[in-house]
Design a protein around this motif. Sequence first.
Motif, mmCIF file in Angstrom:
data_model
loop_
_atom_site.group_PDB
_atom_site.id
_atom_site.type_symbol
_atom_site.label_atom_id
_atom_site.label_comp_id
_atom_site.label_asym_id
_atom_site.label_seq_id
_atom_site.Cartn_x
_atom_site.Cartn_y
_atom_site.Cartn_z
ATOM 1 N N MET A 69 9.895 -0.074 -6.960
ATOM 2 C CA MET A 69 8.472 -0.148 -6.651
ATOM 3 C C MET A 69 8.140 -1.181 -5.579
ATOM 4 S SD MET A 69 6.726 0.398 -10.392
ATOM 5 C CE MET A 69 6.815 1.992 -11.209
ATOM 6 N N VAL A 70 8.967 -2.206 -5.444
ATOM 7 C CA VAL A 70 8.695 -3.256 -4.470
ATOM 8 C C VAL A 70 9.164 -2.874 -3.069
ATOM 9 C CG1 VAL A 70 10.831 -4.642 -4.532
ATOM 10 C CG2 VAL A 70 8.607 -5.793 -4.363
ATOM 11 N N PHE A 71 9.901 -1.787 -2.966
ATOM 12 C CA PHE A 71 10.520 -1.391 -1.695
ATOM 13 C C PHE A 71 9.485 -1.216 -0.585
ATOM 14 C CE2 PHE A 71 11.858 2.070 1.176
ATOM 15 C CZ PHE A 71 12.979 1.480 1.735
ATOM 16 N N HIS A 72 8.419 -0.468 -0.856
ATOM 17 C CA HIS A 72 7.413 -0.185 0.173
ATOM 18 C C HIS A 72 6.652 -1.459 0.550
ATOM 19 C CE1 HIS A 72 7.993 4.161 0.120
ATOM 20 N NE2 HIS A 72 8.047 4.090 -1.200
ATOM 21 N N ALA A 73 6.387 -2.313 -0.424
ATOM 22 C CA ALA A 73 5.708 -3.578 -0.138
ATOM 23 C C ALA A 73 6.549 -4.435 0.802
ATOM 24 C CB ALA A 73 5.420 -4.330 -1.437
ATOM 25 N N GLN A 74 7.836 -4.442 0.594
ATOM 26 C CA GLN A 74 8.739 -5.206 1.455
ATOM 27 C C GLN A 74 8.719 -4.670 2.882
ATOM 28 O OE1 GLN A 74 12.296 -4.702 -0.887
ATOM 29 N NE2 GLN A 74 12.130 -6.734 -1.814
ATOM 30 N N ASN A 75 8.632 -3.348 3.013
ATOM 31 C CA ASN A 75 8.563 -2.752 4.348
ATOM 32 C C ASN A 75 7.276 -3.140 5.068
ATOM 33 O OD1 ASN A 75 11.057 -1.498 4.158
ATOM 34 N ND2 ASN A 75 10.224 0.451 3.444
ATOM 35 N N TYR A 76 6.161 -3.131 4.347
ATOM 36 C CA TYR A 76 4.900 -3.563 4.948
ATOM 37 C C TYR A 76 4.953 -5.047 5.328
ATOM 38 C CZ TYR A 76 2.517 0.805 3.706
ATOM 39 O OH TYR A 76 2.124 2.127 3.630
ATOM 40 N N PHE A 77 5.558 -5.843 4.467
ATOM 41 C CA PHE A 77 5.690 -7.282 4.723
ATOM 42 C C PHE A 77 6.495 -7.524 6.001
ATOM 43 C CE2 PHE A 77 7.657 -11.461 4.235
ATOM 44 C CZ PHE A 77 6.611 -12.233 3.760
ATOM 45 N N ALA A 78 7.539 -6.729 6.200
ATOM 46 C CA ALA A 78 8.430 -6.905 7.348
ATOM 47 C C ALA A 78 7.717 -6.669 8.676
ATOM 48 C CB ALA A 78 9.625 -5.976 7.225
ATOM 49 N N VAL A 79 6.647 -5.867 8.665
ATOM 50 C CA VAL A 79 5.905 -5.587 9.910
ATOM 51 C C VAL A 79 4.544 -6.290 9.905
ATOM 52 C CG1 VAL A 79 7.085 -3.401 10.317
ATOM 53 C CG2 VAL A 79 4.994 -3.416 8.940
ATOM 54 N N ASP A 80 4.417 -7.318 9.076
ATOM 55 C CA ASP A 80 3.216 -8.166 9.023
ATOM 56 C C ASP A 80 1.963 -7.432 8.561
ATOM 57 O OD1 ASP A 80 4.843 -10.182 9.898
ATOM 58 O OD2 ASP A 80 4.101 -10.185 11.961
ATOM 59 N N SER A 81 2.129 -6.356 7.820
ATOM 60 C CA SER A 81 0.969 -5.688 7.217
ATOM 61 C C SER A 81 0.737 -6.302 5.837
ATOM 62 C CB SER A 81 1.219 -4.172 7.110
ATOM 63 O OG SER A 81 1.330 -3.584 8.378
ATOM 64 N N PHE A 82 0.188 -7.504 5.848
ATOM 65 C CA PHE A 82 0.153 -8.299 4.627
ATOM 66 C C PHE A 82 -0.815 -7.760 3.573
ATOM 67 C CE2 PHE A 82 1.458 -11.381 7.971
ATOM 68 C CZ PHE A 82 2.755 -11.547 7.527
ATOM 69 N N LYS A 83 -1.917 -7.148 3.987
ATOM 70 C CA LYS A 83 -2.843 -6.574 3.012
ATOM 71 C C LYS A 83 -2.192 -5.420 2.260
ATOM 72 C CE LYS A 83 -7.290 -7.839 5.054
ATOM 73 N NZ LYS A 83 -8.579 -7.319 5.608
ATOM 74 N N LEU A 84 -1.517 -4.547 2.993
ATOM 75 C CA LEU A 84 -0.835 -3.417 2.356
ATOM 76 C C LEU A 84 0.334 -3.907 1.513
ATOM 77 C CD1 LEU A 84 -0.829 -0.819 5.274
ATOM 78 C CD2 LEU A 84 -2.190 -0.751 3.167
ATOM 79 N N ALA A 85 1.037 -4.923 2.008
ATOM 80 C CA ALA A 85 2.147 -5.485 1.232
ATOM 81 C C ALA A 85 1.644 -6.094 -0.068
ATOM 82 C CB ALA A 85 2.880 -6.542 2.058
ATOM 83 N N LEU A 86 0.482 -6.686 -0.002
ATOM 84 C CA LEU A 86 -0.084 -7.365 -1.170
ATOM 85 C C LEU A 86 -0.662 -6.388 -2.186
ATOM 86 C CD1 LEU A 86 -0.700 -10.277 -2.224
ATOM 87 C CD2 LEU A 86 -2.913 -10.077 -1.087
ATOM 88 N N ASN A 87 -1.460 -5.436 -1.708
ATOM 89 C CA ASN A 87 -2.234 -4.577 -2.614
ATOM 90 C C ASN A 87 -1.717 -3.157 -2.746
ATOM 91 O OD1 ASN A 87 -4.398 -6.540 -3.183
ATOM 92 N ND2 ASN A 87 -4.806 -6.343 -0.986
ATOM 93 N N GLY A 88 -0.739 -2.763 -1.928
ATOM 94 C CA GLY A 88 -0.264 -1.398 -1.957
ATOM 95 C C GLY A 88 -1.086 -0.501 -1.048
ATOM 96 N N ASP A 89 -0.661 0.747 -0.915
ATOM 97 C CA ASP A 89 -1.328 1.677 0.007
ATOM 98 C C ASP A 89 -2.024 2.830 -0.710
ATOM 99 O OD1 ASP A 89 0.771 3.229 -0.876
ATOM 100 O OD2 ASP A 89 1.876 3.158 1.011
ATOM 101 N N GLY A 90 -2.184 2.713 -2.007
ATOM 102 C CA GLY A 90 -2.813 3.793 -2.768
ATOM 103 C C GLY A 90 -1.815 4.711 -3.423
ATOM 104 N N ASN A 91 -0.665 4.824 -2.820
ATOM 105 C CA ASN A 91 0.403 5.651 -3.384
ATOM 106 C C ASN A 91 1.564 4.806 -3.905
ATOM 107 O OD1 ASN A 91 -0.781 8.223 -2.735
ATOM 108 N ND2 ASN A 91 -0.235 7.853 -0.592
#
Length: 232
Positions: A69-91
């Motif tokens: 479950m943390v995989f997608h958050a890590q990907n967002y974190f890697a590209v500085d999308s911190f809001k999505l990394a923090l809260n998820g993308d809905g899916n």
Amino acid sequence: MAETKDKATVPQPTKDFDLETSMHKAEDFFYKNKNVISIAVIAVVVVVGGFFAYTRLVKQPNENKAQEMVFHAQNYFAVDSFKLALNGDGNNYGFLQVADKYGSTKAGNLAKYSAGVCYIRLGDYQKGIDMLKSFSSSDLLLQPTAYGLIGDAYMELNKTEEGIESYKKAGHYNDNELTAPVYLFRAGQALEKAGKAQDAIVIYKEIKEKFPTTNEGREMDKYLARLGDVKN
């Protein structure tokens, strides 16, 4: 007299008698308390069996789920999308959901650290502090970095004293050359900002003595001279 001597030298069966008595006492104790003993043995078996069952049926599956479950958050974190990394993308879960649902796992614990970093990068410093304080690790680099980030957040909130203490905690966590001189130096700078020049000198001298080959260590004579502590 001879008769008395003979009687005195006749071996007495005291040891055999004591051993036999002890054996009987042990048997009596067991039979009298066999129910309690049996319950104690069963309890040990249940505890040991329960531990292995928990590890196999609960802990490890949760660890696997958290890592997935943390995989997608890590990907967002890697590209500085911190809001999505923090809260998820809905899916997919963000770090907050993973930390909340699987906080007791290794992946969930790391999610707390990453969530703290996200909050700080987004400028929500107090939430970053709170999240990083909930994180705990024995890693000699990651844990002092968490303390140092807490110090950064306190400094952003103009809480200099708290920042100094966090930097010192980070710098003194262990004497590795990657994190210790960096955060001790920040502690020295924060001390200067607080008008505590003598305390800053103590920190700068510590860096110079402990970490002379690091970038910070090589610069300490300059900072010490600026504060009036000139090398003879």
